[in-house]
Design an enzyme around this catalytic site. Structure first.
Site, PDB file in Angstrom:
ATOM      1  N   HIS A  92      17.037  26.012  -0.334  1.00 39.20           N
ATOM      2  CA  HIS A  92      18.077  26.665   0.490  1.00 39.20           C
ATOM      3  C   HIS A  92      18.406  25.832   1.734  1.00 39.20           C
ATOM      4  O   HIS A  92      18.625  26.374   2.816  1.00 39.20           O
ATOM      5  CB  HIS A  92      17.644  28.064   0.937  1.00 39.20           C
ATOM      6  CG  HIS A  92      17.471  29.049  -0.181  1.00 39.20           C
ATOM      7  ND1 HIS A  92      18.420  29.980  -0.509  1.00 39.20           N
ATOM      8  CD2 HIS A  92      16.449  29.258  -1.042  1.00 39.20           C
ATOM      9  CE1 HIS A  92      17.997  30.734  -1.520  1.00 39.20           C
ATOM     10  NE2 HIS A  92      16.798  30.308  -1.875  1.00 39.20           N
ATOM     11  N   ASN A 166      19.065  37.196  -2.325  1.00 33.86           N
ATOM     12  CA  ASN A 166      20.009  36.307  -3.000  1.00 33.86           C
ATOM     13  C   ASN A 166      21.244  37.093  -3.415  1.00 33.86           C
ATOM     14  O   ASN A 166      21.272  38.320  -3.301  1.00 33.86           O
ATOM     15  CB  ASN A 166      19.367  35.710  -4.260  1.00 33.86           C
ATOM     16  CG  ASN A 166      18.416  34.554  -3.959  1.00 33.86           C
ATOM     17  OD1 ASN A 166      18.474  33.945  -2.891  1.00 33.86           O
ATOM     18  ND2 ASN A 166      17.547  34.250  -4.897  1.00 33.86           N
TER      19      ASN A 166
END
Ligand code: HEM
Length: 745
Positions: A92, A166
């Protein structure tokens, strides 16, 4: 920050009553303000600097001599520069963030939890959200096919609570011990650091082919969910199973959900690929633009709860993160909403230094035995120490808005100075005493546990295909077609036959037709019969279409008006005003960045409309919809320009709404040559024709169109019908009926 901007920001802080923004004020520096001595540039130790551009040298004034190590100003500048970078996140790494506020509607969640952040409607809780991609490095592109991170930090009065989620409700693996494997497999391959920002390579498909628990998540990432139109148009999911405890001490398992106000929408794959090159910061800029243009993104917050007594009532394990809880079995309860209403002042100190931990929960919220969550609870704190140092929770963006006090001390970069001689408990002064649960101290639910220590997974963790099939069955036909081409694209990038052959075999456990189509496309193993029967179940909530806003909206949509000299100005002004009233932004695209002249106005007179971009300056991919107004010379110029023709064909190929009036219709019909479309052919008629998302009319009464937009799709007028097509996001029927396949774009 000018003093005016500063005042506006201050007013904004109080208007949103955000405790976190107020807290950050003490660390915000305004470089336009000089200090009381009038210094405008100092060293880090505060000494005013008179020359920032010339290293101290030995010179006779005519030639250049050696630079002196003595120059403390030059040295400081270079030293600081040399150490500007910190390690990027191990996953990420690429992200964007914004500040917001969260509120619950009422206290209905008190039957599940005593956490005030979820039960007290009088509270406004500050939040900070970071959206991210997973695979690529910090400088990778925004619109790659990938999972998007949706991490939310709530600065509550009881401490920080992080939902590190997410945009996809399930995960690739069941047990945290597999995390390094899946990430190594998806990241660039170790021998050549290829590819960047995508999973289309041997190692990823090799791993997921051998790890069938990934099958469900792979279906989501290969669906349109993997290429969102905007962070603002994504769902968010906590993914893992947490727990809530109420005032009576009863415990429920819980999943957290974010539902976007604007619906769930995606790019087309061809479009995403192009934007990666044309504007790699597309999502980051989109978030900033929406907030700055007064369209702050909003999400509803919902929970799914299962009482402890029903933990084993399902044919899947509710602690398995590769499974979702179908809403037909466990309904969503919408309890609050979040709005992101302020962009960051500085990327590094806010977005790069923000650090989330799944282990950050507040009283009334707890963990479950979900084996992925248990590992995450260890991992995040640990990785922040590498990335930011052990005192990372003191950084302005991370520190809570409530008091923090304990006996943790020292470590690199400790900021806080704690007075007194006591740094341990118990102590003779009764300082830093633990807080009793009845006074608000966090206390664990008394969970009965018994078992044998061993490395195992529960029996229901062994089933991997039922929900992958449920997802596939639930997609609309165009969504399925996109999924098939996405997997085909990815497997085509794998050059080791064992990799794509294995995966096409695995797909046959999900769906026979899917497996056959992909296998034919990529040269895989074409099955003769299904490996398993299809259970035939579906869940409408798994299709993106389910989340279309109940009232059609064009809020924050980017609409390009394509012009050349000689256009009809009354129409353009009328249409612009109407679309603006609906909350969209309009962008004039012309032959030059500068004035474009309407019919009847001398070219070069400076009395035209100012174009935001020229035809080459932006591409159609960066807009949601297009309008070509009337005007004979204007339409002829567009018809003679390959780039404007390409704009229309590409927009058509990407299923976007296109509107045209008068000679603009002639341009579309004759130059752009869009196949299969019915057009309004009578230049004197105001009857609007809508055909596959292409909305045309001979003429419009510019004076009346402003009212139209407020009734999207309900009026007969051009703007109402065009706005309706924009609100639908895309006309996928165009693709399903084979029209887009006939156009080169
Ligand atoms: C349910 C599955 C998971 C989800 C939804 C998830 C989500 C996320 C998100 C959103 C971020 C970015 C946070 C940010 O914006 O700063 C992140 C980072 C990270 N995740 Fe996960 N993750 C999952 C599984 C795991 C697992 C199983 C591990 C390790 C056992 C893990 C380790 C990490 C690490 C080390 C980072 C980098 C954190 C940082 O440097 O700030 N994640 N994850």
């Amino acid at each position: 920050m000018s003093s005016v901007t500063g005042a506006v920001k201050q007013a904004f802080v109080s208007a949103t009553q955000s405790a976190k923004l107020a807290d950050l004020q003490r660390d915000i520096q305004d470089p336009t303000a000089t200090d009381s001595k009038g210094y405008t540039h100092t060293t880090d130790h505060g000494v005013p600097v008179s020359d920032t551009d010339n290293w101290l040298k030995v010179s006779d004034g005519t030639g250049t001599g050696p630079s002196l190590l003595e120059d403390q100003f030059g040295r400081e500048k270079i030293h600081r520069f040399d150490h500007e970078r910190i390690p990027e996140r191990v996953v990420h790494a690429r992200g964007a963030g914004a500040h917001g506020i969260f509120k619950v509607y009422d206290d209905r969640a008190s039957k599940y939890t005593y956490a005030p952040v979820l039960t007290d409607p009088s509270r406004t809780t500050s939040t900070f959200v970071r959206f991210s991609t997973v695979q690529g490095s910090r400088g990778s592109a925004d619109t790659v096919r990938d999972v998007r991170g949706f991490a939310v930090k709530f600065y509550t009065d009881e401490g920080n609570w992080d939902i590190v989620g997410n945009d996809i409700p399930v995960f690739f693996i069941q047990d945290a011990i597999k995390f390094p494997d899946i990430i190594h497999a998806v990241k660039p391959e170790p021998h050549n650091e290829v590819p960047q920002g995508q999973s289309a390579h041997n190692n990823f498909w090799d791993f997921v082919g051998l790890q069938p628990e990934s099958a469900h998540m792979v279906m989501w990432v290969m669906s349109d969910r993997g290429i969102p139109r905007s962070f603002r148009m994504m769902q968010g999911f906590g993914v893992n199973t947490y727990t809530l405890v109420n005032a009576k001490g009863e415990r429920h398992f819980v999943k957290f959900h974010w539902i976007p106000e604007l619906g769930v929408h995606s790019l087309m794959w061809d479009e995403a690929l192009k934007i990666n090159g044309q504007d790699p910061d597309f999502h980051r800029k989109d978030l900033q633009e929406a907030i700055e243009n007064g369209a702050p993104p909003k999400w509803q917050f919902a929970i799914q709860c299962i009482p402890e007594s029903k933990e084993h009532d399902f044919d899947f394990d509710i602690l398995d993160a590769t499974k979702l809880w179908p809403e037909e079995l466990v309904p969503l309860e919408v309890i609050g909403e979040m709005e992101l209403n302020r962009c960051v002042d500085e990327y590094f100190t806010e977005v790069e230094q923000v650090a989330f931990c799944t282990s950050h929960v507040v009283p009334g919220i707890g963990f479950s035995d979900d084996p992925l969550l248990q590992g995450r609870n260890f991992s995040y704190f640990d990785t922040q120490i590498t990335r930011l140092g052990v005192n990372w929770e003191e950084l302005p963006i991370n520190r809570p808005v409530c008091p923090v006090l304990n006996n943790q001390r020292d470590g690199a970069m400790r900021h806080k100075i704690t007075t007194g001689e006591i740094n341990y408990w118990p102590n003779r002064k009764n300082i830093t005493a633990p807080v009793k649960p009845e006074a608000g101290g966090y206390h664990e639910y008394a969970q009965k546990v018994a078992g044998i220590k061993q490395r195992v997974r529960g029996a229901k963790f062994q089933e991997h295909y039922n929900q992958a099939q449920l997802f596939y069955n639930s997609l609309r036909s165009y969504e399925r077609a996109h999924l098939i081409s996405a997997i085909s694209f990815e497997l085509s990038h794998c050059d080791e036959p064992i990799v794509y052959e294995s995966y096409t075999k695995l797909l046959n456990n999900i769906d026979f037709d899917l497996a056959k189509k992909v296998a034919i496309n990529v040269g895989g193993v074409v099955p003769e019969r299904p490996s398993r029967s299809n259970h035939g179940q579906s869940s409408p909530t798994l299709s993106q279409l389910y989340y279309a806003p109940k009232t059609p909206t064009i809020k924050s949509r980017r609409i390009a008006i394509v012009l050349a000299d000689g256009f009809n100005i009354a129409e353009v002004e009328g249409v612009r005003a109407a679309l603006k009233a609906g909350g969209a932004t309009t962008w004039i695209i012309g032959p030059r960045r500068g004035y474009v002249y309407p019919a009847g106005v001398e070219v070069g007179s400076g009395k035209g409309l100012f174009a935001d971009h020229h035809f080459e300056g932006q591409r159609s991919t960066l807009f949601d919809a297009f309008i070509v107004p009337s005007g004979a010379t204007h339409a002829q110029t567009l018809a003679g320009n390959g780039r404007t023709i390409h704009w229309m064909r590409e927009a058509f190929g990407h299923c976007k709404a296109i509107g045209a009036i008068g000679e603009g219709v002639v341009f579309l019909r004759e130059a752009a040559g869009l196949p299969g479309i019915e057009y309004a052919t009578n230049p004197n008629s105001d009857v609007v024709v809508s055909s596959y998302g292409v909305v045309t009319v001979g003429k419009v009464d510019a004076g009346t169109i402003a009212a139209d937009v407020l009734k999207i799709g309900q009026e007969k007028g051009f703007v109402s019908k065009f706005a309706f097509e924009v609100s639908q996001h895309r006309c996928y029927q165009r693709e399903s009926d084979g029209l887009t396949a006939k156009v080169a774009f």
